[in-house]
Motif scaffolding. Structure first.
Motif, short mmCIF file in Angstrom:
data_model
loop_
_atom_site.label_atom_id
_atom_site.label_comp_id
_atom_site.label_asym_id
_atom_site.label_seq_id
_atom_site.Cartn_x
_atom_site.Cartn_y
_atom_site.Cartn_z
N ASP A 146 -1.42 -10.04 5.69
CA ASP A 146 -1.60 -8.73 5.80
C ASP A 146 -1.59 -7.99 7.18
OD1 ASP A 146 -2.53 -5.91 5.53
OD2 ASP A 146 -4.17 -6.50 4.29
N GLY A 147 -0.47 -7.32 7.53
CA GLY A 147 -0.20 -6.77 8.91
C GLY A 147 -0.64 -5.41 9.17
N GLY A 148 -1.59 -4.92 7.98
CA GLY A 148 -2.07 -3.44 7.95
C GLY A 148 -1.06 -2.41 7.79
N ALA A 149 -0.03 -2.70 6.75
CA ALA A 149 1.00 -1.58 6.46
C ALA A 149 0.11 -0.32 5.97
CB ALA A 149 1.80 -2.06 5.51
N GLY A 150 -0.98 -0.49 5.22
CA GLY A 150 -1.73 0.41 4.60
C GLY A 150 -2.43 1.24 5.68
N TYR A 151 -2.44 1.02 6.94
CA TYR A 151 -2.71 1.72 7.96
C TYR A 151 -1.63 2.04 9.05
CZ TYR A 151 -7.22 -0.20 6.41
OH TYR A 151 -8.28 -0.44 5.50
N GLY A 152 -0.48 2.12 8.53
CA GLY A 152 0.69 2.43 9.34
C GLY A 152 1.31 1.69 9.98
N ARG A 153 1.07 0.32 9.98
CA ARG A 153 1.53 -0.80 10.92
C ARG A 153 2.75 -1.29 10.18
NH1 ARG A 153 -4.12 -1.33 11.91
NH2 ARG A 153 -4.45 -2.95 10.81
N VAL A 169 -0.41 -0.37 -4.26
CA VAL A 169 -0.78 0.95 -4.20
C VAL A 169 -1.97 1.42 -3.33
CG1 VAL A 169 -0.38 0.96 -6.83
CG2 VAL A 169 -2.61 0.52 -6.26
N ASP A 170 -2.06 2.56 -2.99
CA ASP A 170 -3.12 3.28 -2.37
C ASP A 170 -2.79 3.49 -0.86
OD1 ASP A 170 -4.55 3.00 -4.62
OD2 ASP A 170 -6.10 1.65 -4.40
N ARG A 171 -3.54 4.43 -0.28
CA ARG A 171 -3.28 4.73 1.26
C ARG A 171 -2.02 5.37 1.44
NH1 ARG A 171 -6.76 -0.55 2.61
NH2 ARG A 171 -8.93 0.36 2.18
N GLY A 172 -1.03 4.52 1.12
CA GLY A 172 0.34 5.12 1.46
C GLY A 172 1.04 6.13 0.73
N PRO A 173 2.13 6.67 1.08
CA PRO A 173 2.70 7.98 0.39
C PRO A 173 3.07 7.80 -0.97
CG PRO A 173 4.10 7.27 2.03
CD PRO A 173 3.00 6.27 2.37
N ASP A 174 3.91 6.75 -1.30
CA ASP A 174 4.29 6.37 -2.55
C ASP A 174 4.27 5.02 -3.40
OD1 ASP A 174 6.36 7.14 -4.47
OD2 ASP A 174 7.98 8.01 -3.06
N SER A 175 3.25 5.04 -3.89
CA SER A 175 2.77 3.85 -4.86
C SER A 175 3.65 3.77 -5.94
CB SER A 175 1.24 3.76 -5.20
OG SER A 175 0.47 3.85 -4.03
N HIS A 209 0.77 -1.31 0.03
CA HIS A 209 -0.08 -0.12 0.05
C HIS A 209 0.77 1.36 -0.03
CE1 HIS A 209 -4.04 -1.67 0.09
NE2 HIS A 209 -3.76 -2.34 1.13
N GLY A 210 2.01 1.61 -1.06
CA GLY A 210 2.51 2.49 -0.89
C GLY A 210 3.43 2.79 0.04
N GLN A 211 3.67 2.03 0.83
CA GLN A 211 4.84 2.32 1.94
C GLN A 211 6.18 1.72 1.56
OE1 GLN A 211 4.00 3.94 4.64
NE2 GLN A 211 1.49 3.59 4.96
N ILE A 212 6.71 2.86 0.65
CA ILE A 212 8.10 2.16 0.27
C ILE A 212 9.10 2.16 1.37
CG2 ILE A 212 8.76 4.75 -0.15
CD1 ILE A 212 9.52 1.61 -2.35
N ASP A 213 9.18 3.02 2.40
CA ASP A 213 10.00 2.82 3.37
C ASP A 213 9.93 1.48 4.10
OD1 ASP A 213 11.27 5.33 3.05
OD2 ASP A 213 10.04 6.27 4.48
N GLN A 214 8.76 1.03 4.33
CA GLN A 214 8.40 -0.27 4.84
C GLN A 214 8.68 -1.58 4.22
OE1 GLN A 214 7.30 -1.18 7.81
NE2 GLN A 214 6.40 1.00 8.71
N LEU A 215 8.55 -1.18 2.52
CA LEU A 215 9.06 -2.35 2.03
C LEU A 215 10.70 -2.48 1.72
CD1 LEU A 215 8.78 -4.26 -0.60
CD2 LEU A 215 8.55 -2.31 -2.09
#
Length: 239
Positions: A209-216, A41-47, A11-17
Motif C-alpha cells: 500500500d503506497g498510498g494511492a488512496g491519498y494521491g500517491r 473502492v473509496d476516496r478516489g474518483p472512479d471506484s 481506492h478508485g484511482q482508475i488512471d493509476q490502475l
C-alpha cells in the motif's frame, strides 16, 4: 521461482490502475498472474470503473486474483445497513463520512451525495445504482491467496493462528499485532491496508500500500520468491 505480480490498494484511482497494468505489460514476465490486494473502492474518483475493469479482466480469462479489502466489505455492509459502523474503525464513522470515502464511491455510480441529502435517500438510490453483478463479485472475493512462496492478504495475519483459522476481521483489518511481529511466516506475506509513502519490503512481509488512496502512485511489484521489484517508468527497481 515462479513470477507473480502484486498490486496494492487502488481506492478508485482508475488512471493509476491503468498505469500499473501498463508497467506490467512491458515486463519480461508480463503473462504471469497478478494478485490485487483489495480496497478497490473509496476516496478516489472512479471506484465503479476500477471494479468494471477487474471484472472484465477476469471474464476474459486473465490470470487475475482479486482479494477482498475492508473498504470493499464496507460497501456491502452499507447496502445492508446505511448506519453500519465497523467496530474496527478507530472512531465511530459511517461509510459515507469523508475519512472513509464511501461518498466518492457512490458518486462514481451516479448517486447524488450532495450535502444535506438524507442518508435514507442516498441509500435508496445506491440500492438502485450499484449493479447486482458488482455486489455479487465483491461478496465472493477470496480473503487470501496462497502460492508455494507467498501468502497474499489485504491487511495481514494474526500471529500464532494457522492460516485456515484466521478470522475475516483480521484478514481485512489487522494492523499492530501483525505489523509488529518479526517472526517468519514460512513464506513472504504480501499485503496492503496500511498506507506508506511507497511500498516497502521487510524480512517477513511486503507492504504494497503506497498510498494511492491519498494521491500517491500505484506501483505494481514483481515477486520472485522473496525478492520484490517495483515497476515504473524506469523499469524494475529492487526493494
Amino acid at each position: 521461482m515462479t513470477p507473480i505480480f502484486a498490486i496494492g490498494d487502488i481506492h478508485g484511482q482508475i488512471d493509476q490502475l491503468h498505469a500499473a497494468l501498463e508497467a506490467i505489460a512491458t515486463d519480461d514476465h508480463a503473462d504471469a498472474p497478478i494478485v490485487f490486494l483489495g480496497d478497490y473502492v473509496d476516496r478516489g474518483p472512479d471506484s465503479r470503473a476500477v471494479i468494471d475493469l477487474l471484472m472484465q479482466g477476469q471474464a476474459e480469462g486473465k490470470p487475475w486474483t482479486c482479494l477482498m479489502g475492508n473498504h470493499d466489505r464496507f460497501l456491502l455492509r452499507f447496502l445492508d445497513n446505511p448506519r453500519y459502523m465497523d467496530p474496527a474503525v478507530s472512531r465511530p464513522l459511517l461509510w459515507t463520512d469523508p475519512p472513509l470515502g464511501g461518498a466518492r464511491t457512490l458518486a462514481s455510480y451516479g448517486v447524488d451525495v450532495s450535502e444535506g441529502r438524507e442518508l435514507r435517500d442516498i441509500h435508496a438510490d445506491a440500492l438502485e445504482a450499484i449493479p447486482q453483478a458488482h455486489r455479487d463479485w465483491i461478496a465472493t472475493l477470496p480473503r487470501y491467496h496462497e502460492t508455494e512462496e507467498q501468502i497474499f492478504v489485504h491487511a495481514g495475519l494474526r500471529p500464532g493462528v494457522l492460516l485456515n483459522y484466521q478470522k475475516e476481521d483480521d484478514l481485512v483489518w489487522i494492523r499492530a499485532p501483525f505489523l509488529d511481529w518479526q517472526g517468519d511466516w514460512g513464506r513472504l506475506v504480501v499485503h496492503g491496508h496500511t498506507a506508506l509513502d511507497v511500498p516497502q519490503l521487510y524480512p517477513n512481509r511486503l507492504n504494497m500500500d503506497g498510498g494511492a488512496g491519498y494521491g500517491r502512485p500505484l506501483y505494481p511489484a514483481l515477486l520472485l520468491g522473496r525478492e520484490a521489484f517495483l515497476l515504473g517508468p524506469m523499469g524494475r527497481v529492487r526493494l
